[in-house]
Write a protein that holds these residues in place. Sequence first.
Motif, mmCIF file in Angstrom:
data_model
loop_
_atom_site.group_PDB
_atom_site.id
_atom_site.type_symbol
_atom_site.label_atom_id
_atom_site.label_comp_id
_atom_site.label_asym_id
_atom_site.label_seq_id
_atom_site.Cartn_x
_atom_site.Cartn_y
_atom_site.Cartn_z
ATOM 1 N N LYS A 51 39.359 1.306 -27.174
ATOM 2 C CA LYS A 51 38.981 0.002 -26.633
ATOM 3 C C LYS A 51 39.536 -0.233 -25.231
ATOM 4 C CE LYS A 51 38.348 -2.317 -31.051
ATOM 5 N NZ LYS A 51 36.927 -2.451 -31.040
ATOM 6 N N ASP A 52 40.736 0.266 -24.961
ATOM 7 C CA ASP A 52 41.325 0.093 -23.633
ATOM 8 C C ASP A 52 40.537 0.857 -22.571
ATOM 9 O OD1 ASP A 52 43.354 -1.552 -24.627
ATOM 10 O OD2 ASP A 52 44.714 0.147 -24.935
ATOM 11 N N VAL A 53 40.143 2.061 -22.890
ATOM 12 C CA VAL A 53 39.336 2.856 -21.947
ATOM 13 C C VAL A 53 37.988 2.173 -21.732
ATOM 14 C CG1 VAL A 53 38.167 5.054 -21.567
ATOM 15 C CG2 VAL A 53 40.490 5.018 -22.463
ATOM 16 N N ALA A 54 37.396 1.660 -22.782
ATOM 17 C CA ALA A 54 36.114 0.959 -22.655
ATOM 18 C C ALA A 54 36.253 -0.264 -21.759
ATOM 19 C CB ALA A 54 35.589 0.560 -24.029
ATOM 20 N N ALA A 55 37.348 -1.014 -21.910
ATOM 21 C CA ALA A 55 37.578 -2.189 -21.057
ATOM 22 C C ALA A 55 37.741 -1.761 -19.600
ATOM 23 C CB ALA A 55 38.807 -2.945 -21.538
ATOM 24 N N TRP A 56 38.496 -0.689 -19.376
ATOM 25 C CA TRP A 56 38.681 -0.196 -18.016
ATOM 26 C C TRP A 56 37.354 0.258 -17.417
ATOM 27 C CZ3 TRP A 56 37.908 4.793 -16.116
ATOM 28 C CH2 TRP A 56 38.294 4.987 -14.797
ATOM 29 N N LEU A 57 36.583 1.008 -18.202
ATOM 30 C CA LEU A 57 35.277 1.477 -17.724
ATOM 31 C C LEU A 57 34.355 0.310 -17.384
ATOM 32 C CD1 LEU A 57 34.087 4.516 -19.860
ATOM 33 C CD2 LEU A 57 34.213 4.362 -17.396
ATOM 34 N N THR A 58 34.336 -0.689 -18.242
ATOM 35 C CA THR A 58 33.485 -1.854 -18.007
ATOM 36 C C THR A 58 33.859 -2.537 -16.694
ATOM 37 O OG1 THR A 58 33.190 -2.173 -20.376
ATOM 38 C CG2 THR A 58 32.759 -4.072 -18.966
ATOM 39 N N ARG A 62 30.580 1.232 -11.438
ATOM 40 C CA ARG A 62 29.690 0.763 -10.372
ATOM 41 C C ARG A 62 28.222 0.881 -10.764
ATOM 42 N NH1 ARG A 62 32.263 4.011 -5.455
ATOM 43 N NH2 ARG A 62 31.250 5.589 -6.699
ATOM 44 N N VAL A 63 27.979 1.297 -11.996
ATOM 45 C CA VAL A 63 26.597 1.479 -12.450
ATOM 46 C C VAL A 63 25.802 0.180 -12.366
ATOM 47 C CG1 VAL A 63 25.142 2.081 -14.438
ATOM 48 C CG2 VAL A 63 27.117 3.503 -13.844
ATOM 49 N N PRO A 64 26.312 -0.958 -12.861
ATOM 50 C CA PRO A 64 25.505 -2.189 -12.774
ATOM 51 C C PRO A 64 25.138 -2.567 -11.331
ATOM 52 C CG PRO A 64 27.271 -2.492 -14.343
ATOM 53 C CD PRO A 64 27.527 -1.180 -13.645
ATOM 54 N N THR A 66 24.878 -0.506 -8.774
ATOM 55 C CA THR A 66 23.932 0.484 -8.283
ATOM 56 C C THR A 66 22.530 0.207 -8.819
ATOM 57 O OG1 THR A 66 25.682 2.140 -8.176
ATOM 58 C CG2 THR A 66 23.419 2.953 -8.164
ATOM 59 N N LEU A 67 22.438 -0.118 -10.091
ATOM 60 C CA LEU A 67 21.127 -0.432 -10.667
ATOM 61 C C LEU A 67 20.528 -1.701 -10.066
ATOM 62 C CD1 LEU A 67 21.746 0.436 -14.413
ATOM 63 C CD2 LEU A 67 20.421 1.742 -12.744
ATOM 64 N N ALA A 68 21.379 -2.653 -9.699
ATOM 65 C CA ALA A 68 20.887 -3.888 -9.077
ATOM 66 C C ALA A 68 20.271 -3.615 -7.713
ATOM 67 C CB ALA A 68 22.005 -4.909 -8.955
ATOM 68 N N VAL A 69 20.832 -2.633 -6.993
ATOM 69 C CA VAL A 69 20.331 -2.281 -5.668
ATOM 70 C C VAL A 69 19.159 -1.343 -5.742
ATOM 71 C CG1 VAL A 69 20.934 -1.144 -3.498
ATOM 72 C CG2 VAL A 69 22.578 -2.644 -4.605
ATOM 73 N N ARG A 70 19.206 -0.414 -6.709
ATOM 74 C CA ARG A 70 18.154 0.600 -6.883
ATOM 75 C C ARG A 70 17.689 0.638 -8.318
ATOM 76 N NH1 ARG A 70 18.611 5.360 -3.012
ATOM 77 N NH2 ARG A 70 19.685 4.448 -1.269
ATOM 78 N N PRO A 71 16.933 -0.386 -8.719
ATOM 79 C CA PRO A 71 16.492 -0.414 -10.115
ATOM 80 C C PRO A 71 15.500 0.696 -10.365
ATOM 81 C CG PRO A 71 15.517 -2.220 -8.904
ATOM 82 C CD PRO A 71 16.446 -1.505 -7.985
#
Length: 71
Positions: A51-58, A62-64, A66-71
């Motif tokens: 769960k800690d790694v998942a929180a850090w990853l979230t 930068r994926v969200p 990047t997807l917002a700029v280049r959907p």
Amino acid sequence: MRSLRNRAAHHEPLLGGLPLTGQTDRRGRPRRLSLPDAHQEVLRLVEYVDKDVAAWLTQSSRVPQTLAVRP
């Protein structure tokens, strides 16, 4: 997750989504998972492991953006 990793590692196109092996739509075409959905699935799987790694990853992903700029 392995399919997403392999496609990205081999510089294969991802913009059309990720084909789901063995699953087809009503027309017989391979079902696809969108990139935002694939990202959420990866985070969900990581959360099962740590769960800690998942929180850090979230927080650090930068994926969200990047997807917002280049959907």
